[in-house]
Design a protein around this motif. Structure first.
Motif, short mmCIF file in Angstrom:
data_model
loop_
_atom_site.label_atom_id
_atom_site.label_comp_id
_atom_site.label_asym_id
_atom_site.label_seq_id
_atom_site.Cartn_x
_atom_site.Cartn_y
_atom_site.Cartn_z
N PRO A 1 0.82 -1.22 0.00
CA PRO A 1 0.00 0.00 0.00
C PRO A 1 0.85 1.26 0.00
CG PRO A 1 -0.94 -1.60 1.50
CD PRO A 1 0.37 -2.18 1.03
N ALA A 2 0.58 2.12 -0.98
CA ALA A 2 1.26 3.40 -1.12
C ALA A 2 0.33 4.30 -1.92
CB ALA A 2 2.60 3.24 -1.85
N PRO A 3 0.43 5.62 -1.75
CA PRO A 3 -0.39 6.51 -2.57
C PRO A 3 -0.14 6.26 -4.05
CG PRO A 3 0.66 7.72 -0.78
CD PRO A 3 1.27 6.35 -0.78
N LEU A 4 -1.21 6.16 -4.83
CA LEU A 4 -1.09 5.82 -6.25
C LEU A 4 -2.09 6.64 -7.05
CD1 LEU A 4 -0.70 2.35 -7.89
CD2 LEU A 4 -2.61 3.79 -8.58
N ILE A 5 -1.64 7.17 -8.18
CA ILE A 5 -2.55 7.82 -9.13
C ILE A 5 -2.38 7.14 -10.48
CG2 ILE A 5 -2.72 10.05 -7.96
CD1 ILE A 5 -0.59 11.13 -9.85
N ALA A 6 -3.52 6.87 -11.13
CA ALA A 6 -3.51 6.17 -12.41
C ALA A 6 -4.89 6.31 -13.05
CB ALA A 6 -3.17 4.69 -12.24
N PRO A 7 -4.97 6.33 -14.37
CA PRO A 7 -6.27 6.44 -15.05
C PRO A 7 -6.90 5.08 -15.26
CG PRO A 7 -4.53 6.59 -16.67
CD PRO A 7 -3.85 6.40 -15.32
N GLY A 8 -7.34 4.44 -14.16
CA GLY A 8 -7.77 3.05 -14.23
C GLY A 8 -9.04 2.80 -14.99
N TYR A 9 -9.88 3.82 -15.18
CA TYR A 9 -11.16 3.63 -15.87
C TYR A 9 -11.10 4.15 -17.31
CZ TYR A 9 -15.99 4.91 -17.15
OH TYR A 9 -17.18 5.11 -17.81
#
Length: 547
Positions: A397-405
């Motif tokens: 677990p770590a902060p994550l940003i990604a365009p998953g949708y």
């Protein structure tokens, strides 16, 4: 003393609503706006190389720190380059503000076709209205304060992009202060009834479960949601798009729900829950399409987009932040005695990285990052789409940003630059070679702005996720690009990685080197897939067969 200008009032309003910087690329219709931004020094301005990078960086700021992300561009050729990133922000609930220069009134009335014009002078306005929740044209200084307040507050309230068009004769005009918009009233009786019914459903259930999604981050609710889960003794998982949420909580989520592609025990808990509380979870194919057992949403509780749905009961005007506060008011901390017994699963632990001369596989990359974070502490992740995002599911677990949708390629590198600009934290970037070819060159701006991300390129000479679905397609071939050798020309350091031992050494060296970006060009076999992606592809193919 001169009166504040329209541009200054706009910048003051942006800053008051959480914006901490502006990303942009100037052009002639936007030059007066850029001049005012630089002169006022109210918000730092970071220029990049191409408008998609500007949009992804602004998007990342809003995702990571909350508040507004801001992208400034010129009319026509600049704004249309930005459009795809705004569409992605709309789909994924990101409050981005687009500031676009535009022709002045006298130019619009000249009778000439103007450069950058597409069909009509309003073509850009109409196109952007499709991917934003509100828009304003600041062509009247008397009306501008109310328009600015309305549009910026709409972005925050809806967690979606807005569009502001500024004719180039307007930025320096005197303007009054932007008003503070009072919060929209909430029906207290409806909110109370909603909270009471929700708690009743949870307490009657034998297998309640909380799944958190993107709106929990957008509205700054992670700490409150973690406390609510503790008080209610609810086990917590994240949606695929919500990976990284609550990573700082005292008891982090059990894992991420991925259906047939994920941990079978987590999938069984989600799909077998008789009170599945979906907080800010977008009900999309990326979150739920590979479920082994189709989730009966009539048994679920959905809080999303300002409304709450429980079976056939709909509460249409209950914002998620108000709902969380109402629930916390009803479940005092002193009633949380059973919380310690709630988690039925242990968060999965990724395997340690063997340091040997074996070729690197995607699971080795996750293991190496886990080992790095165990030694030095967590680092935020900016991740692109494809197998790099599925590989990230095995990172602790770590902060994550990604365009998953929306899954727009090219997100990770400029997003990492935005992340470091708004937070000061050094990110790790996971990006495929195909996505890097699109926007990786924004790294050339890193040294100029003082950023030094650690970039891991999963280089398999192809669009590997697409190849996983269509193995015979030669159109997925990209050829092997030597990204490592290109790093020096952009102001960073690069190295090629073939083996686990080389990966271990290169990642440790990258962490220890500050002041310039560090690029690891990780050469993967053409058929190398993370186990999660392999399971995902198998599940999609199986579930897509009719009957």
């Amino acid at each position: 003393m001169s009166s504040p200008t329209l541009a200054e009032r706009l910048l003051q309003a942006l800053k008051a609503r959480g914006a901490t910087e502006i990303f942009g690329i100037p052009g002639d219709f936007a030059l007066p706006l850029f001049r005012e931004i630089e002169r006022s020094a109210l918000l730092p301005l970071y220029t990049l190389s191409h408008e998609p990078g500007v949009g992804f960086a602004a998007d990342a700021c809003a995702r990571f720190r909350g508040g507004l992300g801001v992208a400034a561009v010129t009319y026509g050729a600049g704004a249309f380059n930005l459009l795809n990133t705004v569409a992605g922000a709309y789909a994924e609930r990101v409050p981005m503000v687009v500031l676009s220069g535009a022709p002045a009134a006298h130019e619009a009335a000249s009778g000439y076709l103007l450069h950058h014009q597409v069909k009509t002078l309003d073509s850009q306005w109409r196109v952007f209205r499709e991917v934003t929740v509100d828009a304003a044209r600041l062509d009247d200084p008397r009306r501008a304060p109310q328009d600015i307040a309305r549009v910026l507050d709409a972005a925050l309230r809806a967690a979606r992009p807005v569009y502001i068009e500024i004719p180039r004769d307007m930025p320096g005009r005197p303007c009054d202060e932007v008003p503070v918009t009072p919060p929209e009233p909430i029906d207290a009786q409806a909110l109370a009834a909603c909270a009471d019914e929700l708690l009743q459903r949870l307490r009657k259930a034998t297998r309640p479960l909380l799944m958190v999604g993107v709106e929990v981050r957008r509205y700054g609710l992670e700490a409150k949601v973690a406390e609510l889960a503790r008080r209610l003794a609810l086990p917590v998982v994240t949606s695929f798009m919500g990976r990284g949420l609550l990573s700082d909580a005292a008891t982090p989520p059990l894992g991420t729900y991925l259906g047939l592609a994920g941990d079978p025990a987590i999938s069984a808990q989600v799909e077998g829950s008789d009170a599945l509380l979906l907080l800010g979870v977008i009900v999309s194919d990326t979150n739920f399409a590979v479920s082994a057992k189709r989730i009966d949403l009539r048994q679920a509780i959905q809080a999303l987009e300002g409304r709450v749905v429980m079976g056939y009961h709909v509460y249409p005007a209950v914002p998620i932040d108000a709902l969380i506060d109402a629930l916390l008011d009803r479940v005092p901390a002193r009633e949380a005695g059973a919380a310690a017994a709630a988690p039925a699963l242990a968060a999965p632990q990724a395997a340690a990285l063997p340091v040997d001369d074996s070729p690197v596989a995607p699971t080795d990359i996750a293991a190496a990052i886990n080992a790095l974070m165990q030694r030095h502490g967590p680092l935020p992740l900016a991740c692109d789409v494809g197998d790099c995002l599925f590989t990230a599911m095995d990172i602790h677990p770590a902060p994550l940003i990604a365009p998953g949708y929306y899954a727009g390629m090219g997100y990770a590198v400029p997003a990492a630059l935005g992340l470091q600009a708004c937070s000061g934290q050094r990110p790790i970037v996971l990006v495929g070679d195909g996505a890097f070819q699109m926007t990786g060159w924004e790294l050339g701006n890193a040294r100029r702005h003082g950023w030094d991300p650690i970039v891991l390129i999963l280089n398999n000479a192809s669009w590997q996720m697409l190849r996983a679905f269509e193995p015979e397609g030669g159109y997925n071939d990209l050829g092997t690009w030597d990204f490592a050798s290109m790093a020096a020309g952009m102001g960073g350091d690069g190295c090629v990685v073939h083996t686990r031992a080389e990966l271990h050494a290169a990642l440790e060296r990258a962490f220890a080197t500050r002041g310039s970006f560090q690029l690891l060009d990780i050469r993967l076999a053409a058929d190398a897939l993370s186990p999660t992606l392999a399971r995902f592809v198998t599940a999609v193919k199986r579930l897509s067969v009719p009957g």
